[in-house]
Enzyme design. Sequence first.
Site, short mmCIF file in Angstrom:
data_model
loop_
_atom_site.label_atom_id
_atom_site.label_comp_id
_atom_site.label_asym_id
_atom_site.label_seq_id
_atom_site.Cartn_x
_atom_site.Cartn_y
_atom_site.Cartn_z
N GLN A 149 -4.08 4.12 3.69
CA GLN A 149 -4.79 3.08 2.91
C GLN A 149 -4.49 1.73 3.30
OE1 GLN A 149 -2.29 3.18 -0.72
NE2 GLN A 149 -4.00 3.92 -1.91
N GLN A 165 4.66 1.85 1.59
CA GLN A 165 5.46 2.92 0.90
C GLN A 165 4.94 2.81 -0.58
OE1 GLN A 165 9.25 0.92 2.04
NE2 GLN A 165 9.96 2.10 0.28
N VAL A 205 0.90 -1.41 -0.22
CA VAL A 205 -0.11 -0.03 -0.16
C VAL A 205 0.99 1.20 -0.01
CG1 VAL A 205 -1.98 -1.17 1.05
CG2 VAL A 205 -0.17 0.11 2.54
N SER A 206 0.51 2.29 -0.76
CA SER A 206 1.43 3.36 -0.95
C SER A 206 1.25 4.41 -0.10
CB SER A 206 1.09 3.89 -2.35
OG SER A 206 0.07 4.27 -2.50
N ALA A 207 0.39 4.50 0.90
CA ALA A 207 -0.03 5.61 1.72
C ALA A 207 -0.44 5.06 3.26
CB ALA A 207 -1.03 6.64 1.27
#
Length: 202
Positions: free
Chosen positions: A14, A38, A9-11
């Site tokens: 999320q 990240q 997941v990028s955030a």
Amino acid sequence: MAIYGYVRVSARDQKEDRQLIAIRELSIPEQNIFIDRQSGRDFNRPQYRALVGRLERSDLLYIKSIDRLGRNYWEIQQQWRVLTKEIGADICVIDMPLLDTRSGKDLLGSFIADLVLQILSFVAQNERENIRLRQAEGIAAAKGRGVRFGRPPRPLPGNFHAVHRDWREKKLSLRQAAQACGMPAGTFYTKARKYEAGHGEQ
């Protein structure tokens, strides 16, 4: 043969639940599930690197979708080659059955998988760039409407007007005036100039 799962997941806001549900339905051992929280702009991620270090020939790696592997068009293809050609592991993209290296290992199957990978990698990176462009356009439009970004300006200290007067009358040096207002000399000078220009704000 060992089976692994990779989740990204990028955030911070999320959730990885959707990916984890899909991965756990495949009965992958918990110790073989690697999770990074990240950005996918590159592959310098601790859990991904640990996963690559564990993978061996004929192992199987599951990911939910190709954009969970990464978002950089060229790097996705490079990592795909590392995993499948150099290490010799198989990859299965759950949301895209055509991207399952266990099937179609003949020339035609490999060609189709490579073609699909190139298309999806391009789409993933293109969407990322479009999001960045839309964000920049949105910020520019908001600034055009007078929306201000960043922290709101701090109000002038209550003694600013008196200190400013004493400074202009040379009763105080710039450094003394700034200290009296609890701010750096440069900040005091900037506020003084704006005050004198009639803005009365920072």
